[in-house]
Scaffold this motif. Structure first.
Motif, PDB file in Angstrom:
ATOM      1  N   GLY A  18     -37.277 -36.858  50.751  1.00 13.21           N
ATOM      2  CA  GLY A  18     -36.937 -36.209  49.486  1.00 13.21           C
ATOM      3  C   GLY A  18     -36.323 -34.831  49.713  1.00 13.21           C
ATOM      4  O   GLY A  18     -36.355 -34.287  50.816  1.00 13.21           O
ATOM      5  N   LEU A  19     -35.782 -34.333  48.631  1.00 13.37           N
ATOM      6  CA  LEU A  19     -34.997 -33.102  48.694  1.00 13.37           C
ATOM      7  C   LEU A  19     -35.818 -31.869  49.066  1.00 13.37           C
ATOM      8  O   LEU A  19     -35.453 -31.104  49.952  1.00 13.37           O
ATOM      9  CB  LEU A  19     -34.333 -32.902  47.323  1.00 13.37           C
ATOM     10  CG  LEU A  19     -33.118 -32.020  47.292  1.00 13.37           C
ATOM     11  CD1 LEU A  19     -32.061 -32.500  48.252  1.00 13.37           C
ATOM     12  CD2 LEU A  19     -32.558 -31.984  45.869  1.00 13.37           C
ATOM     13  N   GLU A  20     -36.958 -31.724  48.391  1.00 15.76           N
ATOM     14  CA  GLU A  20     -37.765 -30.519  48.629  1.00 15.76           C
ATOM     15  C   GLU A  20     -38.293 -30.493  50.056  1.00 15.76           C
ATOM     16  O   GLU A  20     -38.226 -29.472  50.734  1.00 15.76           O
ATOM     17  CB  GLU A  20     -38.934 -30.449  47.626  1.00 15.76           C
ATOM     18  CG  GLU A  20     -38.503 -30.258  46.183  1.00 15.76           C
ATOM     19  CD  GLU A  20     -37.483 -29.133  46.003  1.00 15.76           C
ATOM     20  OE1 GLU A  20     -37.643 -28.077  46.638  1.00 15.76           O
ATOM     21  OE2 GLU A  20     -36.516 -29.333  45.247  1.00 15.76           O
ATOM     22  N   SER A  32     -37.050 -31.957  52.599  1.00 13.44           N
ATOM     23  CA  SER A  32     -35.925 -31.764  53.516  1.00 13.44           C
ATOM     24  C   SER A  32     -35.580 -30.287  53.647  1.00 13.44           C
ATOM     25  O   SER A  32     -35.303 -29.790  54.739  1.00 13.44           O
ATOM     26  CB  SER A  32     -34.696 -32.494  53.004  1.00 13.44           C
ATOM     27  OG  SER A  32     -34.659 -33.763  53.528  1.00 13.44           O
ATOM     28  N   ARG A  33     -35.596 -29.610  52.519  1.00 15.53           N
ATOM     29  CA  ARG A  33     -35.278 -28.176  52.535  1.00 15.53           C
ATOM     30  C   ARG A  33     -36.323 -27.410  53.338  1.00 15.53           C
ATOM     31  O   ARG A  33     -35.995 -26.533  54.126  1.00 15.53           O
ATOM     32  CB  ARG A  33     -35.196 -27.647  51.111  1.00 15.53           C
ATOM     33  CG  ARG A  33     -33.888 -28.046  50.510  1.00 15.53           C
ATOM     34  CD  ARG A  33     -33.621 -27.381  49.212  1.00 15.53           C
ATOM     35  NE  ARG A  33     -32.334 -27.867  48.737  1.00 15.53           N
ATOM     36  CZ  ARG A  33     -31.922 -27.815  47.514  1.00 15.53           C
ATOM     37  NH1 ARG A  33     -32.689 -27.285  46.597  1.00 15.53           N
ATOM     38  NH2 ARG A  33     -30.738 -28.270  47.163  1.00 15.53           N
ATOM     39  N   ARG A  85     -35.863 -28.112  57.047  1.00 18.01           N
ATOM     40  CA  ARG A  85     -34.748 -27.378  57.644  1.00 18.01           C
ATOM     41  C   ARG A  85     -35.064 -25.886  57.785  1.00 18.01           C
ATOM     42  O   ARG A  85     -34.514 -25.209  58.634  1.00 18.01           O
ATOM     43  CB  ARG A  85     -33.484 -27.564  56.815  1.00 18.01           C
ATOM     44  CG  ARG A  85     -32.871 -28.937  57.049  1.00 18.01           C
ATOM     45  CD  ARG A  85     -31.599 -29.100  56.286  1.00 18.01           C
ATOM     46  NE  ARG A  85     -31.448 -30.464  55.801  1.00 18.01           N
ATOM     47  CZ  ARG A  85     -30.355 -30.935  55.256  1.00 18.01           C
ATOM     48  NH1 ARG A  85     -29.307 -30.174  55.117  1.00 18.01           N
ATOM     49  NH2 ARG A  85     -30.294 -32.177  54.842  1.00 18.01           N
TER      50      ARG A  85
END
Lengths: 325, 199
Positions: A102-104, A106-107, A110
């Motif tokens: 998911g996006l959160e 992944s952020r 990173r």
């Protein structure tokens, strides 16, 4: 001249589409320590089964190809451009559990993973990092599956070309050393400053897989009523070992990058003695056997041809960190 | 043959299959772990098959900002039509390929193109705009209308040709070969070159 340019342009585009997959994608299994990941072995096996059988049913079908020609077709379907199709499927599938997902996540990944302190334009950081999945309770970067299918194929081609010139032992050594040189070159150290013994383990297992397709007492590919078949018994459990987990089998980092990676690795030290990590490392210790790849890497280290990966191991880093404090 | 023996043989012939059924069933359930494994494998196979096979057509938005000759600074907008599994998303990365179009107005001209391409990118929160392209390539048929201070003679002319575009880690490079459609143009062919970000 313009016509020549057009042809060159078209050829360049075509070559890009069919270029071998390059795997310099970095991954971080430390980040997943203590976080739950569901085992995805069956889904990953199913993907391979469907992909290969689909090639056999469509692109090979009733043609009178021999086994080696069929393997070529199979391999072509397991190859994309820079990113591997399996890696891409994993990153967009709802079935395969992974970290990050998911996006959160992944952020956050990173922002915190091992490469996060590298310069923004560093190739190791520019390339999309690989997620971690679990196979048979072993945590591996999705990039390892790409190594398995892509560099495993390169090993296999070398094996076919050279099998009459070497003894079995010499040939195995030749393949592993070929892999080490790849890792020291454009597929590793030269591009991202990372040489990964874990990648080498995956490469070699990939080679064994390709060899099993047409060789041995019971080749995996077989004909049934004139059509090529792939058995539904393919299982990543037969290939994946703790050596694929980069938190267990440490990478070798280029000096300049190591300056930035070491502080990120130090942040994982408090977890090293957590019950989850202790349990996992005990499990790995019980499973681990000395592989040919590990043995040859050790020899290269002893000969001074390769820095010692243990210098970059989490245990060494945390011990050094404690001593400095 | 003894009548009793005949009766016994007849009895065995008739009844043996009934005795053997439970024995066969016993064999089948002899290894529940193996059965469980087969069921799990089959289920996984069905689910993956369903995920990969249940596809739909989708549009993904494309963008590009670049410096190029003869357009100078330009911004492109377009879309790609792809067939993709319904359950797949591109929030954090996916591969798409298909036909696409792009319209690119610039300081000294506007270019329109239709072509085929493939890319690995991510949409982030936008869900349908490929705002990060990790890797990709495209071949497009393009038509360009120039104006203003374009270094062409005449400055305003229409060109048509083919463009190849390559993107890696967000950066984009493109080369095109275009032929003028204007009768008063001094040269027949124009090579367009661009460098920027996007697809």
């Amino acid at each position: 001249m313009p016509m020549k340019m057009t042809i060159i342009l078209l050829l360049a585009c075509a070559m890009l589409n069919f270029s071998p997959t390059i795997h310099a994608l970095e991954t971080d299994q430390f980040y997943t320590w203590g976080k739950p990941i569901e085992d995805s072995t069956e889904y990953l096996n199913a993907w391979v089964q469907l992909r290969i059988q689909s090639v056999l049913d469509t692109r090979v079908a009733d043609s009178p190809m021999d086994c080696e020609a069929v393997v070529k077709k199979v391999q072509a379907s397991l190859q994309n451009s820079l990113y591997h199709p399996m890696d891409l499927w994993i990153s967009s599938s709802k079935l395969v559990d992974r970290i990050p997902r998911g996006l959160e996540e992944s952020r956050e990944y990173r922002a915190r993973y091992l490469m996060t302190k590298l310069y923004r334009l560093d190739t190791a950081r520019l390339l999309e990092p690989s997620a971690t999945v679990e196979v048979n309770n072993i945590r591996i970067g999705a990039d390892k599956l790409a190594h398995f299918f892509s560099q495993g194929w390169w090993y296999y081609k070398k094996w076919k070309k050279n099998r009459d010139d070497y003894t079995q032992d010499e040939l195995q050594r030749f393949l592993v050393e070929y892999g080490i040189n790849l890792e020291l070159g454009a597929l590793g150290a030269k591009l991202t400053g990372v040489t990964s013994p874990g990648d080498l383990e995956a490469n070699y297992q990939g080679f064994l897989f390709y060899r099993q397709l047409c060789h041995g007492d019971e080749p995996l590919l077989y004909r049934q009523e004139g059509r090529w078949q792939f058995p539904d018994t393919f299982d990543f459990r037969d290939y994946v070992s703790p050596g694929w987990d980069e938190s267990w089998n440490p990478n070798i980092y280029h000096k300049r990058r190591w300056k930035k990676i070491r502080p990120a690795m130090l942040t994982y030290c408090p977890l090293l003695h957590s019950p989850w990590v202790k349990q996992q490392r005990k499990f790995y210790r019980e499973l681990e056997t000395q592989t040919l790849t590990a043995q040859i890497v050790k020899e290269w280290v002893a000969d001074g041809k390769l820095p010692d990966p243990q210098t970059f191991a989490i245990t060494t880093v945390c011990q050094d960190g404690q001593n400095q404090n | 043959m003894n009548l009793h023996l005949k009766a016994l043989i007849t009895f065995l012939l008739i009844c043996l299959p009934f005795f053997s059924i439970p024995a066969l069933a016993d064999n089948e359930i002899a290894d529940p772990a193996s059965n469980q494994e087969t069921v799990t494998r089959e289920l996984a196979l069905q689910r993956v098959q369903q995920e990969l096979g249940n596809v739909e057509k989708r549009w993904y938005g494309l963008t590009r900002v670049r410096w190029s000759y003869p357009q100078k600074l330009s911004a492109g907008f377009g879309a790609m039509l792809v067939e993709q599994p319904k359950d797949a998303d591109c929030l954090t990365g996916c591969a798409i390929r298909g036909w696409h179009f792009e319209v690119e107005p610039g300081l000294y001209g506007i270019q329109g193109g239709i072509g085929w391409g493939s890319l690995v990118g991510e949409t982030g929160r936008t869900k349908r705009l490929m705002h990060i392209v990790h890797f990709g390539w495209a071949v497009r048929g393009v038509v360009m209308r120039t104006w203003g201070d374009a270094h062409l003679d005449p400055r305003s002319q229409t060109l048509a040709g083919i463009e190849g575009s390559f993107s890696i880690t967000r950066l984009n490079m493109s080369v095109g070969v275009l032929r003028t459609l204007s009768s008063e143009a001094t040269g027949d062919w124009v090579i367009s070159v661009g460098f920027g970000m996007g697809f």
